[in-house]
Design an enzyme around this catalytic site. Structure first.
Site, PDB file in Angstrom:
ATOM      1  N   CYS A 149       0.855  -1.203   0.000  1.00  0.00           N
ATOM      2  CA  CYS A 149       0.000   0.000   0.000  1.00  0.00           C
ATOM      3  C   CYS A 149       0.887   1.247   0.000  1.00  0.00           C
ATOM      4  O   CYS A 149       0.600   2.252  -0.656  1.00  0.00           O
ATOM      5  CB  CYS A 149      -0.893   0.040   1.232  1.00  0.00           C
ATOM      6  N   HIS A 154       1.023   5.206  -1.357  1.00  0.00           N
ATOM      7  CA  HIS A 154       0.270   6.016  -0.389  1.00  0.00           C
ATOM      8  C   HIS A 154       1.060   6.441   0.837  1.00  0.00           C
ATOM      9  O   HIS A 154       0.492   6.582   1.919  1.00  0.00           O
ATOM     10  CB  HIS A 154      -0.995   5.263   0.044  1.00  0.00           C
ATOM     11  N   ARG A 187     -12.981  -0.996  -1.995  1.00  0.00           N
ATOM     12  CA  ARG A 187     -11.806  -0.144  -2.225  1.00  0.00           C
ATOM     13  C   ARG A 187     -10.508  -0.931  -1.983  1.00  0.00           C
ATOM     14  O   ARG A 187      -9.561  -0.886  -2.762  1.00  0.00           O
ATOM     15  CB  ARG A 187     -11.906   1.085  -1.313  1.00  0.00           C
ATOM     16  N   CYS A 245      -7.599  -2.186  -4.665  1.00  0.00           N
ATOM     17  CA  CYS A 245      -6.204  -1.775  -4.489  1.00  0.00           C
ATOM     18  C   CYS A 245      -5.284  -2.992  -4.579  1.00  0.00           C
ATOM     19  O   CYS A 245      -4.244  -2.941  -5.224  1.00  0.00           O
ATOM     20  CB  CYS A 245      -6.012  -1.100  -3.129  1.00  0.00           C
TER      21      CYS A 245
END
Lengths: 272, 219
Positions: free
Chosen positions: A181, A185, A229, A233
């Site tokens: 992630c 991010h 979501r 991802c």
């Protein structure tokens, strides 16, 4: 009228996307999206789905012919207002930290008598389909926290453990692309193509992101939940498929939610 | 109203406390020990195989494990870092025919294509390099990301000496050869792109007639 406004917004988009110097196009595109959101702000299609969810919440269904009105979302049985702003959280009856979607499954099983398999068989709607029951219920519950301050609790040991694991999962690199992630991010002002990527390790961007999910995705014509979501991802990370309501999905949602604490909920929001 | 006024300072204090929460929670997370094997077991139980994406994608290589830790704010010990770069360098295969540059037009297609290796793809999907997701390349393509540095005029600025050509090949093949824990996928070593696709991307970057190096050329 709504259609006309949408058409106008699309024209704004088209004009913005036709060849211009990069920097100008980027800021214009962001502006175009903001304008588009503003045009639709008094008519987010998610509102229809919220109403469907409210009907479903109150309807007697399942083998036990019961509604969900006695479902405890953490604020006591039947209290929906503000509940989502405090989720995920530890639930004593299940002895488990649960996000909204796993809690809804829990209530549908325990109050209405459905099996977990049947209510999680198809949690996300396909292209061009109306929202699934789960998406509608999510939209309804989430909307009752609009304007509330995000306060995902960390008082219980299991909530702190979930956060700690969520943190590890956020940075866990794997798969053929070595992505986590954090690859996209964990830094400020980054983009994939022209899509802005929130730095989810920092309060301000984490709030902006968390407070606007679930969301109505214009490009998909559907309300997309937090579970969706995360699932999507991980698809882009080239990982296998995230199971609906899995422990990793809950841990990550705790991590994101706690990082966003202090923000004001405004979901279901409207996204591209 | 009186009550609200009395409450205001308390509320302000609460807002401050909540605002500081991420930092506090991040500190608390460091105090909670997460067992690595238990975490891997949790992840394996949280994902299901779908199409080409099998559960073994969760198993971390030494590099992935060490880099996850470093990304999360931990240390990357120098011996681990040098082992990562050494192994990355050793994994690189130079082109069999000694020819590094293919066709930039095919390279542009690879750079634009973001498909491949997702659970929604199949074994027959032609993988893309998706270079534009993270890099500026040609002037004509305005939809580019910024996670990686701009590669606009890459060859024009650097020339095409043997050193530059080999460095570029190696960097695309396995970026960890020069930068341990790089964010960039190992396009050669991980089998994402074929040798021919790598050559085509090389041409996009280094061919003076490529739109990366010549604005008058239409991609």
């Amino acid at each position: 009228m709504k259609e006309m406004r949408m058409a106008a917004a699309c024209m704004v988009f088209a004009a913005l996307l036709s060849g211009q110097p990069a920097a100008a196009a980027e800021s214009d595109t962001a502006q175009g999206i903001a304008q588009y959101r503003e045009m639709l702000s008094d008519g987010n299609p998610a509102e229809l789905i919220e109403m469907t969810g409210e009907d479903l919440w109150k309807e007697k269904r399942g083998p036990k012919n019961a509604s969900l009105e006695q479902c405890d979302l953490g604020q006591g049985p039947g209290t929906v207002k503000g509940a989502y702003a405090h989720m995920p959280r530890y639930f004593k009856d299940a002895d488990k930290v649960m996000d909204l979607e796993t809690r809804l499954v829990y209530c549908m099983v325990n109050l209405q008598g459905f099996t977990a398999e049947e209510v999680t068989k198809k949690p996300f709607s396909g292209a061009g389909q109306y929202s699934t029951d789960m998406e509608s219920l999510v939209a309804y519950v989430v909307a009752q926290s609009r304007g509330m301050t995000i306060a995902v609790p960390q008082g219980h040991a299991k909530e702190r453990e979930a956060y700690a694991r969520g943190h590890e999962i956020f940075y866990y690199r794997g798969g053929p692309y070595d992505f986590s992630c954090a690859s996209c991010h964990s830094r400020d002002n980054q983009r994939i193509r022209l899509q802005d990527l929130p730095n989810l390790t920092k309060a301000e961007p984490a709030r902006a992101a968390f407070s606007t999910w679930p969301a109505y995705r214009v490009s998909q014509g559907a309300v997309r939940s937090m579970q969706w979501r995360l699932n999507d991802c991980f698809r882009q990370q080239r990982m296998p498929e995230l199971k609906y309501g899995s422990q990793a999905s809950i841990d990550l949602t705790v991590y994101l939610g706690v990082n966003a604490n202090g923000g004001a909920m405004s979901a279901p929001a409207l996204k591209r | 109203m009186l009550r609200m006024n009395a409450l205001a300072p308390a509320l302000a204090g609460l807002v401050l406390a909540v605002a500081a929460a991420p930092a506090a929670a991040q500190q608390a997370a460091k105090d909670v020990k997460v067992d690595y094997d238990a975490l891997v077991a949790e992840l394996k139980g949280s994902f299901s195989e779908k199409g080409i994406a099998k559960l073994d994608r969760i198993d971390q290589s030494e590099m992935q494990k060490a880099c996850s830790k470093a990304d999360a704010g931990g240390e990357l010990p120098t011996d681990v870092a040098s082992r990562i770069t050494k192994e990355a360098m050793a994994s690189i295969k130079q082109p069999a025919d000694g020819n590094y540059l293919g066709d930039w037009k095919a390279g542009e297609k690879v750079a634009q294509n973001g498909r491949g290796l997702q659970f929604s793809d199949t074994a027959k999907t032609v993988n893309g390099g998706n270079c534009y997701a993270c890099h500026q390349m040609t002037k004509a393509e305005i939809s580019f990301g910024n996670i990686g540095p701009s590669l606009y005029q890459y060859g024009k600025l650097r020339g095409d000496t043997k050193e530059i050509v080999e460095y570029t090949w190696n960097k695309i093949y396995n970026s960890h050869a020069y930068m341990p824990c790089s964010n960039m996928p190992r396009f050669g070593s991980a089998g994402i792109l074929t040798e021919q696709q790598l050559k085509d991307v090389m041409a996009l970057l280094l061919d003076p007639k490529s739109p990366v190096n010549d604005d008058s050329v239409k991609p």
